[in-house]
Design an enzyme around this catalytic site. Structure first.
Site, mmCIF file in Angstrom:
data_model
loop_
_atom_site.group_PDB
_atom_site.id
_atom_site.type_symbol
_atom_site.label_atom_id
_atom_site.label_comp_id
_atom_site.label_asym_id
_atom_site.label_seq_id
_atom_site.Cartn_x
_atom_site.Cartn_y
_atom_site.Cartn_z
ATOM 1 N N ASP A 114 3.814 -10.368 -5.275
ATOM 2 C CA ASP A 114 4.732 -10.136 -6.387
ATOM 3 C C ASP A 114 4.647 -11.283 -7.391
ATOM 4 O OD1 ASP A 114 6.057 -11.735 -4.334
ATOM 5 O OD2 ASP A 114 7.890 -11.539 -5.527
ATOM 6 N N GLU A 143 8.505 -12.691 -2.603
ATOM 7 C CA GLU A 143 8.671 -14.148 -2.496
ATOM 8 C C GLU A 143 9.442 -14.684 -3.686
ATOM 9 O OE1 GLU A 143 7.755 -18.420 -3.153
ATOM 10 O OE2 GLU A 143 7.364 -16.703 -4.458
#
Length: 432
Positions: A108, A172
């Site tokens: 991400d 994350e």
């Protein structure tokens, strides 16, 4: 493995430089902003399957993780849940009784303001040895280096004695419990791990900051602006709380120091802890005294304090501002901790996996390793803090993380892949 064979492996990765750039370009093009990780995970999964690996793709289960001390409901989970947001892992089983290793990275990335960029953030641009694009450095570049490192080992038919797991995770940037924590709880608990966050090879990351978000709802009393004496301006009252938090930020900075946070960036000295009010919302009409205001902020701090101690610091500052104000003392604001709720961690740099990675990074780059960290939160804490699995950050060089014109140095991507491949050999061992 002999020196000659190690040189062959490094050369093989060098030969795959263009493939590395192409892979990173493809990953950037998936626009995998937190919550939209699936397209990038499909690229990773396809790449792993093309090498004959059995791929495990699973969606995190918040209910199964909820009782873990490292879990919290991230903003991305609250907004989107975990459905259709898979993690990916594949293990190449060792041929002997060597130690196991996981190479991990998150897919991400953070959003962009395209008006700030000189380059297309979603279509990688290569210029002067740099590759520009969102996530190029944080941390799709590290993900690409993991895959290329493995493919080079596979190309040369290197048989590792221990298991090697290749893993890519979600969210994350929102705190990570649905990613690395989910993988650990699924059973991916190696003898050591490496996360390819951009440490700036040959530098290695060995610490992360604690991070928590807070929200303060400040009450006021509405009135027509022409009769403002009949109201209480909530934005003005929120400003008083802001000043109290700003004073606390300066006081904490004056007493908190953490050398690893500024070893690589001297400008961080004196800023190892940080308290930031990031959003403010209040009022609904220019000629109305606002009846409410909302502040949201973040506090970050290096290893040395617990979350409970930091919460107490912030809450005491708000309470003091409230008690000394006539209106707020009778109409106290509502205080809430939400989202990010990560404890800091520190890794012993004498750990064998750290020293192996250091030796390889220094040999490959010709530089000297600096151990740093503690200024931002990252996934390494899950391994180090909760499972006693040593896990450093070993990743490329670049700049403008979370900012416009983010880039990674292509040479450092190649060096990262070389470091990972040789470290896997040294840690896992090879077949006789």
């Amino acid at each position: 493995m002999s020196t000659d064979h190690r040189a062959v492996l490094r050369d093989r990765i060098e030969d795959k430089r263009d493939d590395l750039v192409d892979l990173l370009t493809e990953l950037i093009g998936q626009q995998s902003v937190t919550g939209n990780e699936t397209p990038a995970q499909e690229v990773v999964s396809s790449r792993l399957e093309s090498r004959g690996l059995e791929v495990d793709m699973w969606e995190p289960d918040a209910d199964e993780l909820r009782d873990h001390p490292g879990f919290f409901e991230t903003a991305s989970y609250q907004e989107q849940g975990y459905e259709n947001r898979p993690n990916v892992a594949a293990t190449r089983e060792g041929v002997g009784d060597g130690r196991s290793l996981t190479l991990s990275g998150h897919v991400d990335v953070v959003p962009v303001d395209e008006d700030e960029w000189r380059y297309d953030p979603w279509d990688a641009t290569v210029e002067d040895g740099r590759l520009y694009g969102r996530g190029s450095n944080d941390m799709l570049g590290g993900v690409a280096a993991i895959l290329i490192a493995y493919e080079a080992l596979d190309d040369l038919e290197v048989e590792l004695a221990g298991d090697l797991t290749l893993q890519t995770t979600i969210e994350e940037e929102a705190g990570g419990p649905g990613g690395v924590l989910s993988a650990l709880e699924r059973g991916y608990q190696p003898d050591a791990a490496i996360i390819t966050e951009p440490s700036g090879l040959p530098n290695i990351g060995m610490a992360s900051a604690g991070v928590m978000y807070f929200r303060i709802e400040v009450p006021g009393k509405s009135a027509h602006a022409a009769r403002g004496y009949a109201g209480v301006n909530a934005i003005g009252k929120a400003a008083e709380i802001y000043r109290a938090l700003d004073d606390l930020d300066r006081e904490r900075k004056s007493r908190i120091s953490y050398e690893p946070a500024f070893r690589q960036n001297p400008e961080l000295e004196g800023h190892e802890t940080n308290l930031n009010v990031g959003t403010i919302d209040g009022g609904d009409w220019p000629s109305t005294v606002p009846s409410g205001a909302l502040l949201e902020g973040r506090i970050g701090w290096p290893p040395g304090e617990t979350r409970e101690e930091v919460r107490a610091d912030v809450e005491a500052a708000v309470r003091k501002a409230t008690e000394t104000d006539e209106w707020l003392s009778e109409h106290p604001p509502e205080f809430e901790w939400f989202g990010w709720n990560a404890a800091p961690h520190e890794l012993d740099t004498d750990a064998e996996i750290v020293q192996i990675a250091r030796e390889n990074a220094e040999t490959i780059t010709g530089g000297e390793t600096t151990f740093g960290g503690g200024s931002g939160g990252n996934d390494e804490r899950f391994y180090n803090r909760y499972y006693d699995i040593p896990c450093p950050s070993v990743g490329p060089r670049g700049e403008n993380i979370h900012a416009a014109d983010e880039y990674v140095e292509i040479e450092s991507l190649v060096q990262t892949a070389q470091t990972l491949a040789l470290t896997a050999i040294d840690w896992c061992g090879t077949a006789e």
